[in-house]
Scaffold this active site. Structure first.
Site, mmCIF file in Angstrom:
data_model
loop_
_atom_site.group_PDB
_atom_site.id
_atom_site.type_symbol
_atom_site.label_atom_id
_atom_site.label_comp_id
_atom_site.label_asym_id
_atom_site.label_seq_id
_atom_site.Cartn_x
_atom_site.Cartn_y
_atom_site.Cartn_z
ATOM 1 N N SER A 108 0.769 -1.114 -0.087
ATOM 2 C CA SER A 108 -0.029 0.106 0.250
ATOM 3 C C SER A 108 0.801 1.406 -0.179
ATOM 4 O O SER A 108 1.916 1.379 0.367
ATOM 5 C CB SER A 108 -0.758 0.016 1.494
ATOM 6 O OG SER A 108 -1.325 1.294 1.398
ATOM 7 N N TYR A 137 -1.180 -0.769 10.134
ATOM 8 C CA TYR A 137 -1.378 -1.313 8.611
ATOM 9 C C TYR A 137 -0.096 -1.153 7.919
ATOM 10 O O TYR A 137 0.507 -2.145 7.392
ATOM 11 C CB TYR A 137 -2.514 -0.639 7.967
ATOM 12 C CG TYR A 137 -2.783 -1.191 6.924
ATOM 13 C CD1 TYR A 137 -3.307 -2.291 6.562
ATOM 14 C CD2 TYR A 137 -2.530 -0.330 5.667
ATOM 15 C CE1 TYR A 137 -3.717 -2.873 5.148
ATOM 16 C CE2 TYR A 137 -2.878 -0.736 4.120
ATOM 17 C CZ TYR A 137 -3.505 -2.167 4.133
ATOM 18 O OH TYR A 137 -3.785 -2.503 2.877
ATOM 19 N N HIS A 180 -13.038 3.564 2.782
ATOM 20 C CA HIS A 180 -12.426 4.481 2.341
ATOM 21 C C HIS A 180 -12.897 5.695 1.664
ATOM 22 O O HIS A 180 -14.317 5.576 1.543
ATOM 23 C CB HIS A 180 -11.371 3.998 1.148
ATOM 24 C CG HIS A 180 -10.306 3.225 1.546
ATOM 25 N ND1 HIS A 180 -10.400 1.798 1.537
ATOM 26 C CD2 HIS A 180 -9.220 3.585 2.177
ATOM 27 C CE1 HIS A 180 -9.363 1.179 2.189
ATOM 28 N NE2 HIS A 180 -8.580 2.294 2.421
HETATM 29 O O1 GFB Z 1 -9.800 6.975 2.258
HETATM 30 P P1 GFB Z 1 -9.297 7.404 3.771
HETATM 31 O O2 GFB Z 1 -10.476 6.832 4.543
HETATM 32 O O3 GFB Z 1 -7.806 6.828 3.848
HETATM 33 O O4 GFB Z 1 -9.412 8.944 3.896
HETATM 34 P P2 GFB Z 1 -6.417 7.325 3.829
HETATM 35 C C1 GFB Z 1 -8.813 9.959 2.784
HETATM 36 C C2 GFB Z 1 -9.123 11.079 3.270
HETATM 37 O O5 GFB Z 1 -10.491 11.377 3.028
HETATM 38 C C3 GFB Z 1 -8.974 11.717 4.754
HETATM 39 C C4 GFB Z 1 -11.119 12.316 3.965
HETATM 40 O O6 GFB Z 1 -8.386 12.851 4.773
HETATM 41 C C5 GFB Z 1 -10.302 11.500 5.183
HETATM 42 O O7 GFB Z 1 -10.557 12.383 6.408
HETATM 43 N N1 GFB Z 1 -12.464 11.861 4.035
HETATM 44 C C6 GFB Z 1 -13.517 12.682 3.905
HETATM 45 C C7 GFB Z 1 -13.159 10.729 4.399
HETATM 46 N N2 GFB Z 1 -14.630 12.419 4.057
HETATM 47 C C8 GFB Z 1 -14.697 11.025 4.285
HETATM 48 C C9 GFB Z 1 -15.572 9.913 4.574
HETATM 49 O O8 GFB Z 1 -16.709 10.024 4.407
HETATM 50 N N3 GFB Z 1 -15.075 8.626 4.912
HETATM 51 C C10 GFB Z 1 -13.543 8.457 4.763
HETATM 52 N N4 GFB Z 1 -13.101 7.136 5.004
HETATM 53 N N5 GFB Z 1 -12.769 9.472 4.559
HETATM 54 C C11 GFB Z 1 -6.171 4.869 4.105
HETATM 55 C C12 GFB Z 1 -5.259 4.311 5.204
HETATM 56 O O9 GFB Z 1 -5.913 6.319 4.312
HETATM 57 O O10 GFB Z 1 -5.695 4.666 2.734
HETATM 58 C C13 GFB Z 1 -5.022 2.825 4.800
HETATM 59 O O11 GFB Z 1 -5.975 4.299 6.376
HETATM 60 C C14 GFB Z 1 -4.586 2.457 3.540
HETATM 61 O O12 GFB Z 1 -4.052 2.346 5.573
HETATM 62 C C15 GFB Z 1 -5.774 3.388 2.528
HETATM 63 O O13 GFB Z 1 -3.443 2.773 3.007
HETATM 64 C C16 GFB Z 1 -5.179 3.388 0.790
HETATM 65 O O14 GFB Z 1 -6.007 7.646 2.243
HETATM 66 O O15 GFB Z 1 -6.226 8.640 4.606
#
Ligand code: GFB
Length: 312
Positions: A108, A137, A180
């Site tokens: 990742s 992770y 995500h």
């Molecule tokens: O996709 P995401 O959950 O993971 O969040 P990461 C990306 C960004 O989107 C963050 C914002 O800045 C979140 O605060 N965001 C806005 C939201 N609204 C939302 C929402 O409704 N749901 C979510 N989930 N996010 C992950 C890692 O990081 O990426 C894992 O935690 C993995 O380990 C994955 O590597 C690919 O991109 O921040």
């Protein structure tokens, strides 16, 4: 890989595993094997060894992992580190022990330091502190990369590691607590539209930037690399991405447009932003002759259509 080669796809029902299955099937591979989580617990070494003794796969794709968005990673770090370490250690050791010809490990982009220079080159691994929201992770995925590297070094195995950027597409997780950002926003806008809600809440400030790759492109890249390269030609691992990112606010506008929501957008800054930016340098991938095909808007459109057909 011949059409009748025995290929095991671990995690065949997940986002990436199901896309790899579709890709292999479309290319005529007719000896694919897989197990559900109920049939085979990959965190259990004995079960994994028994499976490999019995099935003797020739090629293995490890797409099984404990995954989730920023909140899930931040809330359940113990499961994220334990499950992923166990799955990787068991499968990688079995792949070596039972003489698998070639193996592909999925990492990742969160393996890179929180403040790595952008775009991130493969050589930036382990050059700085990780992002705290997904450190557990990331450590597990770094361990997986190094397991592959050291088995290759000591035993001359052919284990390839790939580091995808943020992925999306059919069979993604649309649960608002654990998903995500991209699937979460598709669901939030769709539900707000059909329920005539006045606003949609976005987590964080909207300022972080992310790079998104459609999972069908990801599967295409994985199969391409398995078919055409050995581990020693690739190096320790290769980034897989599109080489371009968008801010969460820009992503929000694209998804709002595709879904057709006309209400307000509100930012909940009590939720974490995570890494400010994680854009992959994809020059190594391009030099190996592979480039993505699906553009972000088109990919969001088709994923939204998939979501509507499978609405949960
Ligand atoms: O996709 P995401 O959950 O993971 O969040 P990461 C990306 C960004 O989107 C963050 C914002 O800045 C979140 O605060 N965001 C806005 C939201 N609204 C939302 C929402 O409704 N749901 C979510 N989930 N996010 C992950 C890692 O990081 O990426 C894992 O935690 C993995 O380990 C994955 O590597 C690919 O991109 O921040």
């Amino acid at each position: 890989m011949e059409n009748d080669s025995k290929i095991y796809v671990a995690g065949h029902r997940g986002l990436v595993g199901s896309a790899i299955m579709r890709k292999l099937e479309s290319k005529g591979h007719n000896n694919l094997i897989y197990r559900t989580h109920q049939e085979l617990d990959l965190t259990n070494q004995q079960e994994v060894n028994d499976f490999f003794t019995q099935e003797k796969p020739e090629y293995v794709f490890l797409a099984a992992a404990k995954v989730g968005g920023i909140l899930a990673n931040n809330t359940y770090p113990a499961e994220f580190i334990y499950d992923n370490l166990m799955i990787e250690a068991n499968v990688i050791n079995a792949v070596h022990k039972y003489g698998v010809k070639k193996f592909l490990f999925l990492g990742s982009s969160c393996i890179y330091p929180k403040y790595a220079p952008q775009p991130m080159k493969e050589e930036y691994l382990l050059t700085g502190e990780l992002e705290p929201t997904n450190e557990a992770y990331a450590i597990a995925k770094i361990a997986g990369i190094r397991l592959c590297k050291h088995y290759n070094q000591q035993y001359g195995t052919n284990f390839i590691s790939v580091m995808p950027t943020n992925l999306y597409g059919p069979n993604d997780n649309f649960d608002l607590q654990t998903s995500h950002v991209l699937p979460a926003l598709i669901r939030k806008f769709h539900e707000a539209k059909i329920n005539n809600e006045p606003k949609v809440v976005i987590w964080g400030t909207g300022k972080p930037c992310r790079e998104f790759l459609h999972v069908d492109d990801m599967a295409d890249a994985c199969v391409y690399l398995m078919e055409n390269f050995d581990a020693e030609e690739i190096g320790e691992f290769v980034n897989i991405g599109v080489g371009k990112d968008v801010s969460i606010t820009e992503l929000t506008e694209i998804i709002r447009g595709v879904v057709g929501f006309e209400g307000k957008i509100v930012y909940d800054t009590s939720k974490p932003d995570g890494t400010p930016r994680k854009l992959l340098d994809v020059s190594l991938l391009h030099s190996l002759g592979w480039k993505h095909r699906i553009c972000l808007k088109e990919g969001i459109q088709s994923t939204f259509e998939w979501y509507r057909k499978h609405e949960f």
